[in-house]
Design an enzyme around this catalytic site. Structure first.
Site, PDB file in Angstrom:
ATOM      1  N   GLY A  59      42.140  38.765  35.665  1.00 24.49           N
ATOM      2  CA  GLY A  59      42.064  38.016  36.917  1.00 24.49           C
ATOM      3  C   GLY A  59      40.687  37.436  37.096  1.00 24.49           C
ATOM      4  CD  GLN A  64      35.360  37.299  39.518  1.00 23.09           C
ATOM      5  OE1 GLN A  64      36.551  37.053  39.594  1.00 23.09           O
ATOM      6  NE2 GLN A  64      34.882  38.237  38.715  1.00 23.09           N
ATOM      7  CB  CYS A 107      34.834  43.371  38.492  1.00 19.97           C
ATOM      8  SG  CYS A 107      34.539  41.776  39.269  1.00 19.97           S
ATOM      9  CG  LEU A 108      36.278  39.200  33.900  1.00 18.62           C
ATOM     10  CD1 LEU A 108      36.895  37.815  33.700  1.00 18.62           C
ATOM     11  CD2 LEU A 108      36.057  39.882  32.555  1.00 18.62           C
ATOM     12  CG  HIS A 149      39.735  43.228  41.735  1.00 22.81           C
ATOM     13  ND1 HIS A 149      39.027  44.306  41.273  1.00 22.81           N
ATOM     14  CD2 HIS A 149      39.004  42.139  41.382  1.00 22.81           C
ATOM     15  CE1 HIS A 149      37.911  43.884  40.675  1.00 22.81           C
ATOM     16  NE2 HIS A 149      37.890  42.566  40.723  1.00 22.81           N
ATOM     17  CD  GLU A 150      40.556  38.778  40.386  1.00 25.87           C
ATOM     18  OE1 GLU A 150      39.574  38.103  40.740  1.00 25.87           O
ATOM     19  OE2 GLU A 150      40.481  39.634  39.486  1.00 25.87           O
ATOM     20  CG  HIS A 153      36.199  38.578  43.528  1.00 26.05           C
ATOM     21  ND1 HIS A 153      34.896  38.956  43.309  1.00 26.05           N
ATOM     22  CD2 HIS A 153      36.918  39.187  42.557  1.00 26.05           C
ATOM     23  CE1 HIS A 153      34.834  39.763  42.246  1.00 26.05           C
ATOM     24  NE2 HIS A 153      36.047  39.915  41.773  1.00 26.05           N
TER      25      HIS A 153
HETATM   26 ZN    ZN Z   1      36.485  41.073  40.144  1.00 25.50          ZN
END
Ligand code: ZN
Length: 187
Positions: A59, A64, A107-108, A149-150, A153
């Site tokens: 995701g 991000q 998380c990226l 989660h996304e 953000h």
């Molecule tokens: Zn994340």
């Protein structure tokens, strides 16, 4: 209206977008609603998917990649070419299940860090797809967790803000050279 087209699930040597990391303020500003789903939005979704697949993520949210828009992309089965990725524009959670569950998240934007987070087990989400059509989706398990989660953000919230085990949080962040001061615990 140009379609998004299929995005190849492969790792690019040079992904189109740069991912920002914990401590970077772009991750903390709330994203704005997308007024019109046009080709520039579809292009952003395409590049976000390419960047996500290149980084082994499931995701990615627009903040991000330093874009202040309510757009997230998700693919819970990136190894499977037949599994269609999801593109959610202006997503809104319509209902949460009462049952909560714990699972490890990563998380990226916080590479290497994996910690347990408690979230509602199931959700129903309303959003627009890449063609601007309103859609609704019921999700549970990994997909539900990835969407929550996304969507965090988009409000400037990161999963580490939700971690309750402070000792594990401090250890894991320090181990990966992130500052504990970058965490903003959610009440
Ligand atoms: Zn994340």
């Amino acid at each position: 209206m140009a379609a998004l087209g299929a995005v190849e699930k492969k790792k690019l040597e040079k992904p189109p977008l740069e991912i920002h990391y914990l401590g970077d303020r772009v991750l903390r500003s709330p994203a704005k609603r997308i007024a019109k789903v046009d080709n520039s939005v579809r292009q952003l979704a395409r590049e976000m998917l390419q960047t996500m697949y290149s980084s082994d993520g499931i995701g990615l949210a627009a903040p991000q990649v330093a874009t202040n828009k309510q757009l997230i992309v998700i693919d819970c089965d990136p190894e499977n070419p037949a599994n269609q990725p999801l593109i959610l524009i202006n997503p809104q959670i319509k209902s949460y299940s009462k049952e909560l569950c714990d699972a490890q998240e990563g998380c990226l934007s916080i590479p290497g860090v994996y910690l347990d987070v408690t979230r509602p087990q199931a959700i129903e989400v309303a959003f627009k797809d890449e063609n601007g059509r309103p859609r609704r989706l019921k999700a549970k398990g990994l997909l539900s967790r990835a969407i929550q989660h996304e969507m965090d953000h988009l409000s400037g919230v990161l999963f580490v803000d939700r971690v309750r085990n402070e000792l594990a949080l401090t250890e894991e962040l320090t181990k990966h050279n992130f500052s504990v001061n970058a965490v903003r615990p959610v009440a």
